[in-house]
Design an enzyme around this catalytic site. Structure first.
Site, PDB file in Angstrom:
ATOM      1  N   HIS A  47       1.084  -1.052  -0.647  1.00  0.00           N
ATOM      2  CA  HIS A  47      -0.092   0.242  -0.280  1.00  0.00           C
ATOM      3  C   HIS A  47       0.949   1.642   0.130  1.00  0.00           C
ATOM      4  O   HIS A  47       1.878   1.524  -0.476  1.00  0.00           O
ATOM      5  CB  HIS A  47      -0.670  -0.113   0.838  1.00  0.00           C
ATOM      6  CG  HIS A  47      -0.276  -0.327   2.657  1.00  0.00           C
ATOM      7  ND1 HIS A  47       0.053  -0.810   2.756  1.00  0.00           N
ATOM      8  CD2 HIS A  47       0.058   0.795   3.627  1.00  0.00           C
ATOM      9  CE1 HIS A  47       0.944  -0.690   4.543  1.00  0.00           C
ATOM     10  NE2 HIS A  47       0.751   0.471   4.037  1.00  0.00           N
ATOM     11  N   THR A  50       3.596   5.475  -3.185  1.00  0.00           N
ATOM     12  CA  THR A  50       4.796   5.767  -4.885  1.00  0.00           C
ATOM     13  C   THR A  50       6.242   4.854  -4.639  1.00  0.00           C
ATOM     14  O   THR A  50       6.050   4.106  -2.801  1.00  0.00           O
ATOM     15  CB  THR A  50       5.227   7.002  -4.910  1.00  0.00           C
ATOM     16  OG1 THR A  50       6.126   7.293  -3.284  1.00  0.00           O
ATOM     17  CG2 THR A  50       4.502   8.268  -4.791  1.00  0.00           C
ATOM     18  N   ARG A  51       5.980   4.617  -4.800  1.00  0.00           N
ATOM     19  CA  ARG A  51       7.909   3.580  -5.029  1.00  0.00           C
ATOM     20  C   ARG A  51       8.385   3.049  -5.684  1.00  0.00           C
ATOM     21  O   ARG A  51       8.102   4.238  -6.897  1.00  0.00           O
ATOM     22  CB  ARG A  51       7.318   1.956  -5.011  1.00  0.00           C
ATOM     23  CG  ARG A  51       6.458   0.959  -4.319  1.00  0.00           C
ATOM     24  CD  ARG A  51       7.016   0.978  -2.676  1.00  0.00           C
ATOM     25  NE  ARG A  51       6.375   0.030  -1.563  1.00  0.00           N
ATOM     26  CZ  ARG A  51       4.900   0.818  -1.670  1.00  0.00           C
ATOM     27  NH1 ARG A  51       4.669   2.185  -1.641  1.00  0.00           N
ATOM     28  NH2 ARG A  51       4.235  -0.544  -0.169  1.00  0.00           N
ATOM     29  N   LYS A 269       9.446  12.460   1.004  1.00  0.00           N
ATOM     30  CA  LYS A 269       9.065  11.424   1.333  1.00  0.00           C
ATOM     31  C   LYS A 269      10.974  11.160   1.079  1.00  0.00           C
ATOM     32  O   LYS A 269      11.704  10.765   0.401  1.00  0.00           O
ATOM     33  CB  LYS A 269       8.694   9.950   0.514  1.00  0.00           C
ATOM     34  CG  LYS A 269       8.783   8.461   1.075  1.00  0.00           C
ATOM     35  CD  LYS A 269       7.122   7.758   1.001  1.00  0.00           C
ATOM     36  CE  LYS A 269       7.973   7.152  -0.431  1.00  0.00           C
ATOM     37  NZ  LYS A 269       6.497   6.255   0.052  1.00  0.00           N
ATOM     38  N   HIS A 273      16.279   2.565   5.177  1.00  0.00           N
ATOM     39  CA  HIS A 273      15.895   1.379   4.828  1.00  0.00           C
ATOM     40  C   HIS A 273      16.358   0.492   5.612  1.00  0.00           C
ATOM     41  O   HIS A 273      16.541  -1.237   5.404  1.00  0.00           O
ATOM     42  CB  HIS A 273      17.123   0.610   3.307  1.00  0.00           C
ATOM     43  CG  HIS A 273      16.809  -0.374   2.713  1.00  0.00           C
ATOM     44  ND1 HIS A 273      15.369  -0.977   2.135  1.00  0.00           N
ATOM     45  CD2 HIS A 273      18.046  -1.041   1.595  1.00  0.00           C
ATOM     46  CE1 HIS A 273      15.910  -2.131   1.079  1.00  0.00           C
ATOM     47  NE2 HIS A 273      16.786  -1.888   1.484  1.00  0.00           N
ATOM     48  N   CYS A 316       4.637   0.727   6.965  1.00  0.00           N
ATOM     49  CA  CYS A 316       4.592  -0.546   5.646  1.00  0.00           C
ATOM     50  C   CYS A 316       5.040  -1.129   7.246  1.00  0.00           C
ATOM     51  O   CYS A 316       6.635  -1.316   7.803  1.00  0.00           O
ATOM     52  CB  CYS A 316       5.399   0.329   4.929  1.00  0.00           C
ATOM     53  SG  CYS A 316       4.761  -1.090   2.987  1.00  0.00           S
ATOM     54  N   LYS A 349       8.520  -2.586  -7.748  1.00  0.00           N
ATOM     55  CA  LYS A 349       8.951  -1.933  -9.205  1.00  0.00           C
ATOM     56  C   LYS A 349       9.202  -3.500 -10.423  1.00  0.00           C
ATOM     57  O   LYS A 349       8.744  -3.842 -11.541  1.00  0.00           O
ATOM     58  CB  LYS A 349      10.481  -1.567  -9.327  1.00  0.00           C
ATOM     59  CG  LYS A 349      11.535  -2.645  -8.916  1.00  0.00           C
ATOM     60  CD  LYS A 349      13.442  -2.351  -8.942  1.00  0.00           C
ATOM     61  CE  LYS A 349      12.932  -1.583  -7.678  1.00  0.00           C
ATOM     62  NZ  LYS A 349      13.441  -1.830  -6.270  1.00  0.00           N
TER      63      LYS A 349
HETATM   64  C1  LIG Z   1       7.841   1.640   2.843  1.00  0.00           C
HETATM   65  C2  LIG Z   1       8.519   0.780   1.968  1.00  0.00           C
HETATM   66  C3  LIG Z   1       9.586   0.756   1.088  1.00  0.00           C
HETATM   67  C4  LIG Z   1       9.274   0.819  -0.288  1.00  0.00           C
HETATM   68  N1  LIG Z   1      10.070   0.827  -0.996  1.00  0.00           N
HETATM   69  C5  LIG Z   1      10.215   0.518  -2.579  1.00  0.00           C
HETATM   70  C6  LIG Z   1      10.848   0.921  -3.537  1.00  0.00           C
HETATM   71  O1  LIG Z   1      10.814   1.795  -3.735  1.00  0.00           O
HETATM   72  N2  LIG Z   1      11.057  -0.002  -4.331  1.00  0.00           N
HETATM   73  C7  LIG Z   1      10.241  -1.094  -4.695  1.00  0.00           C
HETATM   74  O2  LIG Z   1      10.307  -2.039  -5.785  1.00  0.00           O
HETATM   75  N3  LIG Z   1       9.925  -1.686  -3.702  1.00  0.00           N
HETATM   76  C8  LIG Z   1       9.624  -0.753  -2.579  1.00  0.00           C
HETATM   77  N4  LIG Z   1       8.966  -2.106  -1.270  1.00  0.00           N
HETATM   78  C9  LIG Z   1       8.799  -2.974  -0.994  1.00  0.00           C
HETATM   79  C10 LIG Z   1       7.903  -3.853  -1.937  1.00  0.00           C
HETATM   80  O3  LIG Z   1       6.461  -2.476  -0.993  1.00  0.00           O
HETATM   81  C11 LIG Z   1       7.143  -5.414  -1.473  1.00  0.00           C
HETATM   82  O4  LIG Z   1       8.395  -5.704  -1.378  1.00  0.00           O
HETATM   83  C12 LIG Z   1       6.080  -5.366  -2.169  1.00  0.00           C
HETATM   84  O5  LIG Z   1       5.204  -4.666  -1.823  1.00  0.00           O
HETATM   85  C13 LIG Z   1       5.843  -6.731  -1.643  1.00  0.00           C
HETATM   86  O6  LIG Z   1       4.281  -7.275  -2.017  1.00  0.00           O
HETATM   87  P1  LIG Z   1       4.043  -8.590  -1.236  1.00  0.00           P
HETATM   88  O7  LIG Z   1       2.721  -9.048  -2.475  1.00  0.00           O
HETATM   89  O8  LIG Z   1       5.088  -9.415  -0.695  1.00  0.00           O
HETATM   90  O9  LIG Z   1       3.619  -8.355   0.261  1.00  0.00           O
HETATM   91  P2  LIG Z   1       1.920  -7.395   0.483  1.00  0.00           P
HETATM   92  O10 LIG Z   1       1.966  -6.864  -0.249  1.00  0.00           O
HETATM   93  O11 LIG Z   1       2.219  -7.576   2.355  1.00  0.00           O
HETATM   94  O12 LIG Z   1       0.361  -9.427   0.167  1.00  0.00           O
HETATM   95  C14 LIG Z   1       0.618 -10.090   0.953  1.00  0.00           C
HETATM   96  C15 LIG Z   1      -0.826  -9.951   1.556  1.00  0.00           C
HETATM   97  O13 LIG Z   1      -0.947 -11.831   1.729  1.00  0.00           O
HETATM   98  C16 LIG Z   1      -1.924 -11.817   2.674  1.00  0.00           C
HETATM   99  N5  LIG Z   1      -2.480 -13.044   2.940  1.00  0.00           N
HETATM  100  C17 LIG Z   1      -1.027 -12.976   4.470  1.00  0.00           C
HETATM  101  N6  LIG Z   1      -1.646 -13.847   5.161  1.00  0.00           N
HETATM  102  C18 LIG Z   1      -2.858 -14.195   4.479  1.00  0.00           C
HETATM  103  C19 LIG Z   1      -3.643 -15.494   4.367  1.00  0.00           C
HETATM  104  N7  LIG Z   1      -3.712 -16.301   5.340  1.00  0.00           N
HETATM  105  N8  LIG Z   1      -5.501 -15.525   4.043  1.00  0.00           N
HETATM  106  C20 LIG Z   1      -5.371 -14.768   2.644  1.00  0.00           C
HETATM  107  N9  LIG Z   1      -4.580 -13.316   2.040  1.00  0.00           N
HETATM  108  C21 LIG Z   1      -3.930 -12.947   3.063  1.00  0.00           C
HETATM  109  C22 LIG Z   1      -1.354 -10.315   3.170  1.00  0.00           C
HETATM  110  O14 LIG Z   1      -2.746  -9.123   3.511  1.00  0.00           O
HETATM  111  C23 LIG Z   1      -1.296  -9.132   1.678  1.00  0.00           C
HETATM  112  O15 LIG Z   1      -2.053  -8.681   1.411  1.00  0.00           O
HETATM  113  C24 LIG Z   1       9.140  -0.991  -0.211  1.00  0.00           C
HETATM  114  C25 LIG Z   1       8.292  -1.851   0.759  1.00  0.00           C
HETATM  115  C26 LIG Z   1       7.882  -0.455   1.387  1.00  0.00           C
HETATM  116  C27 LIG Z   1       7.126  -0.982   2.772  1.00  0.00           C
HETATM  117  O1  LIG Z   2      13.440  -0.296  -4.265  1.00  0.00           O
HETATM  118  C1  LIG Z   2      13.900   0.506  -3.896  1.00  0.00           C
HETATM  119  O2  LIG Z   2      14.220   0.891  -5.132  1.00  0.00           O
HETATM  120  C2  LIG Z   2      13.955   1.248  -3.426  1.00  0.00           C
HETATM  121  C3  LIG Z   2      15.489   1.741  -2.659  1.00  0.00           C
HETATM  122  C4  LIG Z   2      14.975   1.787  -1.396  1.00  0.00           C
HETATM  123  C5  LIG Z   2      15.058   0.904  -0.042  1.00  0.00           C
HETATM  124  C6  LIG Z   2      13.398   0.744  -0.244  1.00  0.00           C
HETATM  125  N1  LIG Z   2      13.543   0.461  -2.077  1.00  0.00           N
END
Ligand SMILES: Cc1cc2nc3c(=O)[nH]c(=O)nc-3n(C[C@H](O)[C@H](O)[C@H](O)COP(=O)(O)OP(=O)(O)OC[C@H]3O[C@@H](n4cnc5c(N)ncnc54)[C@H](O)[C@@H]3O)c2cc1C
Ligand SMILES: O=C(O)[C@@H]1CCCCN1
Length: 387
Positions: A47, A50-51, A269, A273, A316, A349
């Site tokens: 959520h 931006t990323r 922002k 990290h 997050c 990304k």
């Molecule tokens: C502050 C922050 C900054 C970031 N910056 C960057 C960036 O600049 N660039 C970049 O590329 N990446 C960035 N990232 C990383 C990126 O956002 C994450 O790697 C990515 O969103 C992970 O996605 P996901 O689908 O694995 O996890 P999630 O988005 O957590 O999705 C997992 C989902 O599974 C669901 N779930 C869990 N258990 C169950 C269950 N038992 N039953 C049903 N549903 C379930 C959860 O509710 C959730 O919705 C950042 C992350 C954060 C927190």
């Molecule tokens: O995936 C990215 O690009 C950024 C870099 C810096 C830390 C958070 N994630």
């Protein structure tokens, strides 16, 4: 096939699960995407507004995936009719002779990526209002930019639905029974599928425990800090200020990074990290603000045009592996259970490519990329499989 039988079930509608479902539907498969919370929600990792998207990486294998990834993001933009990417460039800074800066720089050179190197004289002309450390090197990855995260997640889910995919939100998976047909239990009943993809973000180990697998994943809470510009627009995307990553910044054990003011006008922002360990079901009991102190000192020193007290704080979570590389693999004991986990704060990304390779694994196809850096086997001294 009954309404509870699918070709593939995906657990978790974050960016990785949503893109996996999207690719399954594009392959004509009957796919179910299960999400524990009502959508949209702000309890996982995908959520927020931006990323960063960039090709600059320390390792070639990430850079190589980004070529196609940019194309797939553009494809989703056109399918959903919504802008998801804004090009800003990414400024990479760090001690010129330091290991990390050199790794980033050499990846850019080896792959002949569009780069602008900024020497001490050009720096302040191109990057105004930033105090550069003497001894720091700097370059700009010019194709990098910002992804609109909330919009992107919604877009991937909408396209999945438009292709006939089924999303059941508010349905927490409470049990998994492996087998040639995998059974998945929620409060509403049991679903079955030929294959299962687990993309549960910070809850990965909770789900994997039903299959007697434990991965070395650390869940940390990230304080997402926005800082007020003393002169509105001084660090804005509109004024061509780039995203940045500062590696090996003094007094900070981890990268410090930022995105230009854009989504909340007047606020930039800038984040640390890393965070402190948390239980994903009790995220906000983790109140550690040590990272904010590091950021305040950093901003005072390097970003004199920002007020060094966060104006807005969001939360997050990262799910971090010991080497900060992802897990993209088959379950070691059940080849029709596929795992996408441990995105270690940099997975967003890659959503379109992660979804593509997890879909390929789920369909028993040869994955489009070499997945050896992402294998579970690399943790053999950490992971406990009771099987
Ligand atoms: C502050 C922050 C900054 C970031 N910056 C960057 C960036 O600049 N660039 C970049 O590329 N990446 C960035 N990232 C990383 C990126 O956002 C994450 O790697 C990515 O969103 C992970 O996605 P996901 O689908 O694995 O996890 P999630 O988005 O957590 O999705 C997992 C989902 O599974 C669901 N779930 C869990 N258990 C169950 C269950 N038992 N039953 C049903 N549903 C379930 C959860 O509710 C959730 O919705 C950042 C992350 C954060 C927190
Ligand atoms: O995936 C990215 O690009 C950024 C870099 C810096 C830390 C958070 N994630």
């Amino acid at each position: 096939m009954s309404s509870r039988d699918f070709d593939c079930i995906v657990i978790g509608a974050g960016i990785q699960g949503s893109f996996t479902a999207y690719h399954l539907a594009k392959n004509g498969k009957k796919a179910l995407l299960l999400e524990q919370f009502f959508l949209p929600h702000s309890r996982g990792s995908s959520h927020g507004q931006t990323r960063i998207i960039r090709k600059a990486y320390e390792q070639d294998f990430y850079t190589h995936m980004m070529e196609e990834c940019f194309q797939l993001w553009a494809q989703l933009e056109s399918e959903a009719g919504v802008k998801l990417y804004r090009r800003t460039g990414l400024l990479l800074m760090g001690p010129e002779k330091g290991r990390e800066f050199q790794l980033f720089k050499s990846t850019m050179e080896r792959n002949r990526l569009p780069t602008v190197t900024l020497g001490p004289a050009d720096f302040s002309q191109h990057i105004p209002n930033v105090n550069r450390n003497p001894g720091d090197g700097a370059f700009v990855d010019t194709t990098a930019g910002v992804l609109y995260a909330d919009r992107a997640l919604r877009a991937a889910q909408e396209v999945f639905r438009s292709l006939g995919g089924v999303i059941m939100d508010g349905e927490k998976v409470v049990d998994i029974k492996p087998g040639p047909l995998v059974s998945v239990t929620t409060a509403s009943g049991v679903y079955r599928a030929k294959s299962l993809v687990i993309t549960a973000g910070p809850w990965a180990n909770t789900l994997l425990s039903h299959t007697h697998l434990h991965l070395p994943l650390q869940v940390v809470k990230i304080n997402v800090c926005y800082w007020r510009e003393r002169t509105p627009g001084a660090y804005s995307a509109g004024n061509r200020f780039p995203c940045f990553i500062h590696v090996e910044a003094e007094g900070a054990g981890h990268h410090i990074y930022g995105l230009p003011s854009n989504e909340y006008p007047g606020l930039m922002k800038v984040c640390y990290h890393m965070g402190s360990e948390t239980d994903p079901d009790d995220r906000d009991r983790q109140m550690d603000r040590g990272d904010i102190d590091i950021l305040s000192r950093y901003i005072t020193r390097h970003f004199p045009g920002l007020v060094p007290v966060p104006a807005v704080l969001e939360s997050c979570m990262y799910t971090v592996t010991p080497d900060h590389h992802f897990v993209l693999d088959r379950h070691p004991s059940h080849s029709n259970i596929i795992i996408g986990a441990g995105f270690s704060g940099h997975g967003f990304k890659f959503g379109p490519i992660v979804g593509k390779v997890l879909c390929e694994l789920a369909l028993g196809q040869v994955p489009s990329y070499d997945l050896s850096p992402f294998k579970i086997q690399r943790f053999s001294s950490h992971s406990k499989s009771a099987l």
